[in-house]
Design a protein around this motif. Sequence first.
Motif, PDB file in Angstrom:
ATOM      1  N   TYR A 110      -0.718   9.792  -4.076  1.00 23.37           N
ATOM      2  CA  TYR A 110      -1.947   9.027  -3.907  1.00 23.37           C
ATOM      3  C   TYR A 110      -1.528   7.625  -3.517  1.00 23.37           C
ATOM      4  O   TYR A 110      -0.875   6.920  -4.297  1.00 23.37           O
ATOM      5  N   GLY A 111      -1.847   7.213  -2.308  1.00 26.69           N
ATOM      6  CA  GLY A 111      -1.365   5.930  -1.837  1.00 26.69           C
ATOM      7  C   GLY A 111      -2.399   5.151  -1.046  1.00 26.69           C
ATOM      8  O   GLY A 111      -3.422   5.682  -0.631  1.00 26.69           O
ATOM      9  N   ALA A 112      -2.096   3.894  -0.845  1.00 28.41           N
ATOM     10  CA  ALA A 112      -2.899   2.992  -0.020  1.00 28.41           C
ATOM     11  C   ALA A 112      -1.942   2.091   0.743  1.00 28.41           C
ATOM     12  O   ALA A 112      -0.857   1.760   0.249  1.00 28.41           O
ATOM     13  N   TYR A 113      -2.341   1.699   1.941  1.00 24.58           N
ATOM     14  CA  TYR A 113      -1.487   0.906   2.825  1.00 24.58           C
ATOM     15  C   TYR A 113      -2.249  -0.313   3.332  1.00 24.58           C
ATOM     16  O   TYR A 113      -3.438  -0.237   3.639  1.00 24.58           O
ATOM     17  N   PHE A 114      -1.543  -1.423   3.452  1.00 26.99           N
ATOM     18  CA  PHE A 114      -2.139  -2.644   3.983  1.00 26.99           C
ATOM     19  C   PHE A 114      -1.033  -3.565   4.465  1.00 26.99           C
ATOM     20  O   PHE A 114       0.150  -3.340   4.198  1.00 26.99           O
ATOM     21  N   ARG A 115      -1.428  -4.583   5.190  1.00 27.58           N
ATOM     22  CA  ARG A 115      -0.511  -5.641   5.621  1.00 27.58           C
ATOM     23  C   ARG A 115      -0.908  -6.929   4.927  1.00 27.58           C
ATOM     24  O   ARG A 115      -2.084  -7.199   4.719  1.00 27.58           O
ATOM     25  N   ASP A 116       0.106  -7.718   4.577  1.00 29.18           N
ATOM     26  CA  ASP A 116      -0.171  -9.027   3.990  1.00 29.18           C
ATOM     27  C   ASP A 116      -0.632  -9.967   5.105  1.00 29.18           C
ATOM     28  O   ASP A 116      -0.662  -9.586   6.283  1.00 29.18           O
ATOM     29  N   PRO A 117      -1.019 -11.203   4.787  1.00 32.15           N
ATOM     30  CA  PRO A 117      -1.504 -12.118   5.823  1.00 32.15           C
ATOM     31  C   PRO A 117      -0.491 -12.424   6.928  1.00 32.15           C
ATOM     32  O   PRO A 117      -0.870 -12.892   7.999  1.00 32.15           O
ATOM     33  N   ASP A 118       0.793 -12.135   6.698  1.00 30.63           N
ATOM     34  CA  ASP A 118       1.813 -12.348   7.723  1.00 30.63           C
ATOM     35  C   ASP A 118       2.149 -11.079   8.492  1.00 30.63           C
ATOM     36  O   ASP A 118       3.037 -11.095   9.344  1.00 30.63           O
ATOM     37  N   GLY A 119       1.495  -9.980   8.168  1.00 32.27           N
ATOM     38  CA  GLY A 119       1.714  -8.729   8.885  1.00 32.27           C
ATOM     39  C   GLY A 119       2.751  -7.805   8.278  1.00 32.27           C
ATOM     40  O   GLY A 119       3.036  -6.741   8.833  1.00 32.27           O
ATOM     41  N   ASN A 120       3.346  -8.180   7.136  1.00 36.81           N
ATOM     42  CA  ASN A 120       4.298  -7.305   6.455  1.00 36.81           C
ATOM     43  C   ASN A 120       3.548  -6.106   5.880  1.00 36.81           C
ATOM     44  O   ASN A 120       2.516  -6.263   5.243  1.00 36.81           O
ATOM     45  N   LYS A 121       4.075  -4.897   6.083  1.00 33.79           N
ATOM     46  CA  LYS A 121       3.391  -3.690   5.633  1.00 33.79           C
ATOM     47  C   LYS A 121       3.796  -3.328   4.210  1.00 33.79           C
ATOM     48  O   LYS A 121       4.976  -3.347   3.859  1.00 33.79           O
ATOM     49  N   ILE A 122       2.777  -2.976   3.417  1.00 36.39           N
ATOM     50  CA  ILE A 122       2.957  -2.660   2.008  1.00 36.39           C
ATOM     51  C   ILE A 122       2.210  -1.372   1.681  1.00 36.39           C
ATOM     52  O   ILE A 122       1.127  -1.118   2.204  1.00 36.39           O
ATOM     53  N   CYS A 123       2.804  -0.587   0.806  1.00 36.96           N
ATOM     54  CA  CYS A 123       2.176   0.615   0.269  1.00 36.96           C
ATOM     55  C   CYS A 123       2.133   0.482  -1.250  1.00 36.96           C
ATOM     56  O   CYS A 123       3.048  -0.077  -1.851  1.00 36.96           O
ATOM     57  N   ILE A 124       1.073   0.994  -1.838  1.00 39.77           N
ATOM     58  CA  ILE A 124       1.010   1.159  -3.286  1.00 39.77           C
ATOM     59  C   ILE A 124       0.855   2.658  -3.495  1.00 39.77           C
ATOM     60  O   ILE A 124      -0.049   3.272  -2.919  1.00 39.77           O
ATOM     61  N   ALA A 125       1.726   3.269  -4.298  1.00 42.50           N
ATOM     62  CA  ALA A 125       1.711   4.721  -4.442  1.00 42.50           C
ATOM     63  C   ALA A 125       1.787   5.155  -5.897  1.00 42.50           C
ATOM     64  O   ALA A 125       2.519   4.568  -6.688  1.00 42.50           O
ATOM     65  N   CYS A 126       1.027   6.189  -6.208  1.00 43.27           N
ATOM     66  CA  CYS A 126       1.091   6.865  -7.499  1.00 43.27           C
ATOM     67  C   CYS A 126       1.525   8.296  -7.210  1.00 43.27           C
ATOM     68  O   CYS A 126       0.934   8.961  -6.350  1.00 43.27           O
ATOM     69  N   HIS A 127       2.537   8.773  -7.918  1.00 37.94           N
ATOM     70  CA  HIS A 127       3.070  10.108  -7.691  1.00 37.94           C
ATOM     71  C   HIS A 127       2.634  11.106  -8.751  1.00 37.94           C
ATOM     72  O   HIS A 127       2.960  12.286  -8.651  1.00 37.94           O
ATOM     73  N   ALA A 128       1.908  10.649  -9.753  1.00 37.85           N
ATOM     74  CA  ALA A 128       1.508  11.512 -10.861  1.00 37.85           C
ATOM     75  C   ALA A 128       0.262  12.324 -10.512  1.00 37.85           C
ATOM     76  O   ALA A 128      -0.619  11.843  -9.794  1.00 37.85           O
ATOM     77  N   PRO A 129       0.188  13.551 -11.037  1.00 38.54           N
ATOM     78  CA  PRO A 129      -1.061  14.307 -10.883  1.00 38.54           C
ATOM     79  C   PRO A 129      -2.207  13.523 -11.521  1.00 38.54           C
ATOM     80  O   PRO A 129      -1.993  12.730 -12.445  1.00 38.54           O
ATOM     81  N   GLU A 130      -3.412  13.745 -11.060  1.00 38.05           N
ATOM     82  CA  GLU A 130      -4.550  12.978 -11.564  1.00 38.05           C
ATOM     83  C   GLU A 130      -4.687  13.088 -13.078  1.00 38.05           C
ATOM     84  O   GLU A 130      -4.950  12.102 -13.753  1.00 38.05           O
TER      85      GLU A 130
END
Length: 140
Positions: A110-130
């Motif tokens: 379960y993840g989400a992706y975004f770029r910071d204000p300078d364009g660096n790409k970041i992911c936040i991820a959870c690997h656990a079952p719900e």
Amino acid sequence: MYSHIFFGVTDFERALVFYNSLMSCLGLETRFCDRNRPWAGWHSAGGTQPLFLIGKPYNEQPHSCGNGSMVAFQANNRAIVDAAHKTALINGGICEGKPGLRPEYHENYYGAYFRDPDGNKICIACHAPESEAHVLVNNV
């Protein structure tokens, strides 16, 4: 595995607002902030490494993003993924992928992706079952 990861930024104060909000959402602690250099770093609660840093590029050249480069932060539960993505967008980030399951990686990714204000790409991820992720929410 990692000692530290460094992201170059063009506007330190803008980046500091963005990352202070994001790191707080992720439960990461500020290790230091030196506006004169300028740079700042965060680490996991109770630890010292790995360290995530932002600052002016050391070579004094303008910041630029790497094509295909990304840093992924681990979240203990899916609610943190959702909150971190929302926090990033509120603070000037750009969506690169809304929070959700990504079964092409594995069934519980379960993840989400975004770029910071300078364009660096970041992911936040959870690997656990719900079901486990809900338990983690109650025990954190």
